[in-house]
Design an enzyme around this catalytic site. Sequence first.
Site, PDB file in Angstrom:
ATOM      1  CG  ASP A   9      -1.725   1.283   1.350  1.00 39.97           C
ATOM      2  OD1 ASP A   9      -1.899   1.968   0.324  1.00 39.97           O
ATOM      3  OD2 ASP A   9      -2.183   1.591   2.461  1.00 39.97           O
ATOM      4  CE  LYS A  71      -2.072   6.741  -3.192  1.00 41.21           C
ATOM      5  NZ  LYS A  71      -2.507   5.825  -2.114  1.00 41.21           N
ATOM      6  CD  GLU A 148      -5.355   3.259  -1.826  1.00 43.43           C
ATOM      7  OE1 GLU A 148      -6.230   4.039  -1.385  1.00 43.43           O
ATOM      8  OE2 GLU A 148      -4.206   3.622  -2.094  1.00 43.43           O
ATOM      9  CG  ASP A 171      -9.289   3.742   1.956  1.00 44.36           C
ATOM     10  OD1 ASP A 171      -8.797   4.181   3.009  1.00 44.36           O
ATOM     11  OD2 ASP A 171      -8.608   3.340   0.997  1.00 44.36           O
TER      12      ASP A 171
END
Length: 280
Positions: A9, A71, A148, A171
């Site tokens: 992850d 990211k 994810e 999430d």
Amino acid sequence: MAAVAIGIDLGTSTSEIAVYASDGPRALADPGTKHTVVPSLIAVNTRGSLLVGEEATEFVDVPGQGAREVKRLMGSGKTLQLGGKEYRPEELSALVLRKLKTNAETVLGEAITEVVLSVPANFNDAAKQATVNAARLAGLEVKRLINEPTAAAIAFGVNHLEAEAQLVVFDFGGGTLDVTTLEMMDGVLEVTASFGDTELGGKEFDEVMQSLILRKFEQANGRLVISDRSRRKLKAVAERAKIALSTHDLFEVRMDYFASNGSDVVDLEVEVTRPEFEQA
């Protein structure tokens, strides 16, 4: 790596590597810190050396020396300056991936070349390709990219193969928010809808907390001179305050030598309540 499957992850704020073997999933810790979660931080120290993870904490917020939330820039075509050198986001992400790879190889005692990588549900094709490129730079072949929230649903599903259910995965990460609905029937998971915001996460909550603390400080002391060092330290303090208010109604924020008024030094001492933070 036929005996195990490796999953990573690559998160906006923190990253993690895990192995899935016959005895189930297991997160692999950094041999040095013993932590399974590695901060997604990259920085250059005063000697020009690249630092990754917790080692980068001291320099990451020094202008021109560090990078957070890389990211969010994946696939954007933007570059970042660290120590006078220009880096693409995938080059910096590759450093985080390489650290995770090295950690796992040390723990497992064997080389890792293949990996499954999770990405936000709302990542576009450019961001996904940049993630694959980052893995390649780190010496990893991506066997599959998986959203994810889908990964979270699968983690639930492998232990509930007989279940028939409609699932919602919420999430909320350090830098992204994903919400996915899935249908589970006869051991099959089908994603029915997925949406997210790649620029909404804990980072935004931290920034709101920083602004709230500064506003309360100025209300009590007026506008004083706050050094760049104090502002950098305030980021970590604001995060602690945010976390504390999850379980407490009030948090007392304290920082010595926070600001100055001519020759006088003023400490930061403010109280923040949960209703104040929620309102902000």
